[in-house]
Design a protein around this motif. Structure first.
Motif, PDB file in Angstrom:
ATOM      1  N   GLN A 133       0.824  -1.223   0.000  1.00  9.76           N
ATOM      2  CA  GLN A 133       0.000   0.000   0.000  1.00  9.76           C
ATOM      3  C   GLN A 133       0.847   1.258   0.000  1.00  9.76           C
ATOM      4  O   GLN A 133       0.337   2.352  -0.272  1.00  9.76           O
TER       5      GLN A 133
ATOM      6  N   SER B  28       6.588 -10.376  -2.977  1.00 14.43           N
ATOM      7  CA  SER B  28       5.969  -9.049  -3.074  1.00 14.43           C
ATOM      8  C   SER B  28       6.990  -7.920  -2.985  1.00 14.43           C
ATOM      9  O   SER B  28       6.686  -6.827  -2.515  1.00 14.43           O
TER      10      SER B  28
ATOM     11  N   PRO C 116      -3.621  -5.937   1.242  1.00 14.66           N
ATOM     12  CA  PRO C 116      -3.697  -4.971   0.138  1.00 14.66           C
ATOM     13  C   PRO C 116      -4.226  -5.598  -1.149  1.00 14.66           C
ATOM     14  O   PRO C 116      -3.852  -6.713  -1.500  1.00 14.66           O
TER      15      PRO C 116
ATOM     16  N   VAL D 212      -5.186  -4.659  -5.403  1.00 19.41           N
ATOM     17  CA  VAL D 212      -5.284  -3.762  -6.552  1.00 19.41           C
ATOM     18  C   VAL D 212      -6.400  -4.308  -7.426  1.00 19.41           C
ATOM     19  O   VAL D 212      -6.298  -5.437  -7.927  1.00 19.41           O
TER      20      VAL D 212
ATOM     21  N   ARG E 153      -6.501   0.907  -5.588  1.00 25.17           N
ATOM     22  CA  ARG E 153      -5.699   0.327  -4.504  1.00 25.17           C
ATOM     23  C   ARG E 153      -6.408   0.523  -3.169  1.00 25.17           C
ATOM     24  O   ARG E 153      -6.868   1.617  -2.874  1.00 25.17           O
TER      25      ARG E 153
ATOM     26  N   ILE F 277      -6.836  -1.367   1.125  1.00 27.49           N
ATOM     27  CA  ILE F 277      -6.547  -2.445   2.067  1.00 27.49           C
ATOM     28  C   ILE F 277      -7.876  -3.021   2.522  1.00 27.49           C
ATOM     29  O   ILE F 277      -8.689  -2.324   3.151  1.00 27.49           O
TER      30      ILE F 277
ATOM     31  N   ASN G 193      -5.807  -8.147  -7.932  1.00 29.86           N
ATOM     32  CA  ASN G 193      -4.513  -8.669  -7.517  1.00 29.86           C
ATOM     33  C   ASN G 193      -4.442  -8.465  -6.027  1.00 29.86           C
ATOM     34  O   ASN G 193      -4.645  -7.359  -5.541  1.00 29.86           O
TER      35      ASN G 193
ATOM     36  N   PHE H 152      -2.118  -9.343  -2.511  1.00 26.19           N
ATOM     37  CA  PHE H 152      -0.738  -9.667  -2.182  1.00 26.19           C
ATOM     38  C   PHE H 152      -0.673 -10.309  -0.804  1.00 26.19           C
ATOM     39  O   PHE H 152      -1.425  -9.947   0.092  1.00 26.19           O
ATOM     40  N   GLY H 153       0.217 -11.238  -0.661  1.00 29.00           N
ATOM     41  CA  GLY H 153       0.311 -11.989   0.588  1.00 29.00           C
ATOM     42  C   GLY H 153      -0.473 -13.290   0.443  1.00 29.00           C
ATOM     43  O   GLY H 153      -0.705 -13.756  -0.674  1.00 29.00           O
TER      44      GLY H 153
END
Lengths: 262, 262, 262, 262
Positions: A93, A182, C18, C20, C59, C61, C242, C244-245
């Motif tokens: 982020q 990432s 997060p 996207v 973007r 969270i 997308n 992440f994590g």
């Protein structure tokens, strides 16, 4: 340090063929181009444009017969490459928009398949630069760097399987491992002072602690003397020359890097 | 023709001061940069970036004391500038997106105030290149081109009132007249072979029949030998150097253009 | 025709993560967005940016717990998709700069490995649109289109080996074949009116005769009713989300396309 | 707060005429567009593009007869506008590249002529936000804000001379004063909740302490409820509609901003 770099290419063209060249280094944060030369023989019309990554690219049609491209530059570049153990992982982020695309898998960096392996290689390391240090150490220990061992680029998965590769190939695997954690990573092609044997070179950068850092698994330790010519997601983006239609290979390619103005 | 251009600037700096320079010509459709040199004395860190118009700009902090900038280039440029009587006006709806902003008024080109005048100057002319020809003829006949006559840029309205100006000023009026007729126009700064007296030069381009054409009201006729360094909406965008804070003027500025390799 | 499209996603998030997203269609040459809705529940801060391909990306969270994204649009799109047998191959030297990157291999389109195969598939065809027609016919005849047959994107080489795939996979093979013939090709994700079973869809475009044309090997014939949401080199660039994590999958995904205002 | 904004324009067109509209707000750092509507009556082909400042622009040819444009949006925007007394001036050398162009003079902001005046207005103030506060106070005290007082944009010099203006005019003077102090400043057009009388609005932003801050000399104090539609150097860049050829004025223009979802 001041370096004089040069790359000369000679072709023998059997029929006129379009080329896209990427042989003009740009001044930037890391380097200053004080002199530059770009000669074509015979002289042909060239159109230069900036690609999506900010690289200067030259479009032309190579004419039938002998065709040579001679480029050289005098460049001020850092004596020492910045290293920053402890530089932190940047939360997704907080990444700049323009950096996000360097998280995605690309032609030669199948980062979607390396998460497990990258996690093991970096186990116990602090998130960020120290993970990168572990990745580079692992690459040096595991993948044999053998200049001239491959003609076509190998993807990260292929390099991981064959355990040997050229600079470009090792970079692909390093980049894929980063992205799978990432961490944004990108490929760089250019010159390295003192490279043995001398040739065009490839390495990679990772985005940590708010900036890009240089990594190179082909060298025993990170020294200064890098000159960047092109940036991209992987070798597909940063070919020094892309030629379309029937394959044409240089009949000669001469690369030199020498120190000047000490 | 092949030209060697150079521009050397010398400053005497009393306190460190930020500069943005625009002195690196780019290879493009109209010209090819075969050799280039950009030397700073003393050497300071420089960061180069590309502005909204595609110009290469150099950011640095000039240090206290004598500071010199020496730039030169070897450039292949056209022997003759394309002219195209009859090239048509491009309907707004057919202009490329990237060209639209060159229709808007800008700092030194108050095109919103010249529609009536431009209509009169171009009365009876076919829409397009022939309107431009009329504008350039009118400028040559009406505005005295007097190198050195102004230090600060004059806007189109000021030039029209004073009836005298330098190359930059005549360009402003030419651009304002074009835009007032819905013809995109932009300013170019650079070099012209044979310019009397030799100096940096400014001229303008108008978008007609699907491409940009060169116009120059300061010359009795349009010859070849132009080398572009920067593009913009007007002089505000294409200062060869922008310096911020207390004004600093060069103690010396030397410009040369010579023919090579005939 | 006027269409109302919608895509609703529901997630169950175990820890803040997060994302996207790429779920906001843009008005462009092919479509006009007259109404649009983009609702997040719960409401969280979102930052929107434009990626390298011009897509609008969001973007954010995602917070712990139930998280839903509801998007819909009312779109005017073409009743019939343009087809142009005979539209010529564009010589590399005549391609716009911005199109060149669509000639390069990418993560899921290993075009560097398909030249021989593409040459065989298009043997005897006129260069250009007719080659594409042969490629699409070959895809329809050879690769089984089976919605739901793959979760992860397959590369062109994998699709060619397995001979079955989802819309995304067939597009990858089509794109790789095009690029191997020096025809620029790109992936599109979005909606298709009348798709069976209804879901998000993927197809591809090739650059011929000076513009992009639409191709879709999953449909028996090319009809109208396409709504584009994202463009890219392949599926790596145009993920609708997308994250992440640790992987998070939607607990529900509902896509609708209905005709309005007849 | 959640706002519903709308702007309806009605034209009576005597001959087909090209328009460039800027009426689609974008989601960004400051606001989130949850619902949006953009209706043309009659329906005509529209091509949308992104300009140099990131604004979404709509190109179309307005047909003969009655032509209406109806736009509305549901927007989440801040309850309070950030203020930051003490936020420092950013040294030129530390400004992001993309911000530098907001230091240059532009059509309606002759910042090259206001250095002396700006220095006096901000005498004794700490460099940065506190200078801006002094400028805004001075504008409120000195220039009469009179909605409807001008049809054509006035430049900073004109506003300073006439001492009266609309929101756009006051912004021009504020921007020129900022830039003359080497503080980047840009114009914003959009909506303001509670504006009296309700209309489209214009204000400006200055870059301080590493980000953009909002300033509005037309309001006694800075409250929340701003919705941005376009950014630019000045009014020349952010016309809600630009029409080319003979002037066409709306026969009706209706703007509404109401609070929803409390």
């Amino acid at each position: 340090m001041w370096l004089r770099t040069s790359c000369d290419l000679a072709f023998d063209i059997s029929a006129p063929i379009p080329f896209v060249l990427m042989l003009r280094p740009r001044s930037g944060v890391h380097q200053w181009i004080a002199r530059e030369e770009y000669m074509l023989e015979p002289s042909v019309p060239v159109f230069e444009f900036t690609d999506d990554y900010g690289n200067l690219c030259q479009r032309l049609i190579a004419p039938t017969g002998a065709f040579t491209v001679r480029t050289s530059a005098e460049v001020m570049t850092a004596d020492h490459v910045d290293q920053a153990f402890g530089a932190p992982f940047v939360e997704i982020q907080n990444l700049p928009d323009a950096v996000l695309s360097y998280l995605l898998p690309s032609r030669y960096c199948e980062s979607d398949r390396f998460h497990q392996m990258a996690t093991e290689i970096t186990a116990g390391r602090q998130l960020g630069y120290d993970q990168l240090a572990a990745i580079v150490t692992w690459l040096r220990d595991t993948i044999i760097y053998r200049p001239g061992s491959s003609d076509m680029p190998m993807s990260a998965a292929e390099v991981n399987s064959r355990r040997v590769g050229v600079c470009r190939d090792l970079s692909h695997l390093g980049i894929a491992l980063c992205r799978s954690l990432s961490i944004p990573a990108r490929m760089v092609v250019g010159y390295l002072y003192g490279l043995q044997p001398m040739d065009l070179h490839a390495w990679f950068e990772a985005y940590l602690g708010g900036r890009w850092y240089t990594f190179d698994a082909t060298q025993a330790q990170l020294k200064g003397g890098y000159v960047s010519v092109g940036y991209g997601r992987d070798a597909a983006d940063v070919a020094v020359y892309n030629q379309f239609g029937p394959a044409v290979y240089p009949t000669a390619q001469t690369v030199r890097v020498e120190r000047i103005r000490d």
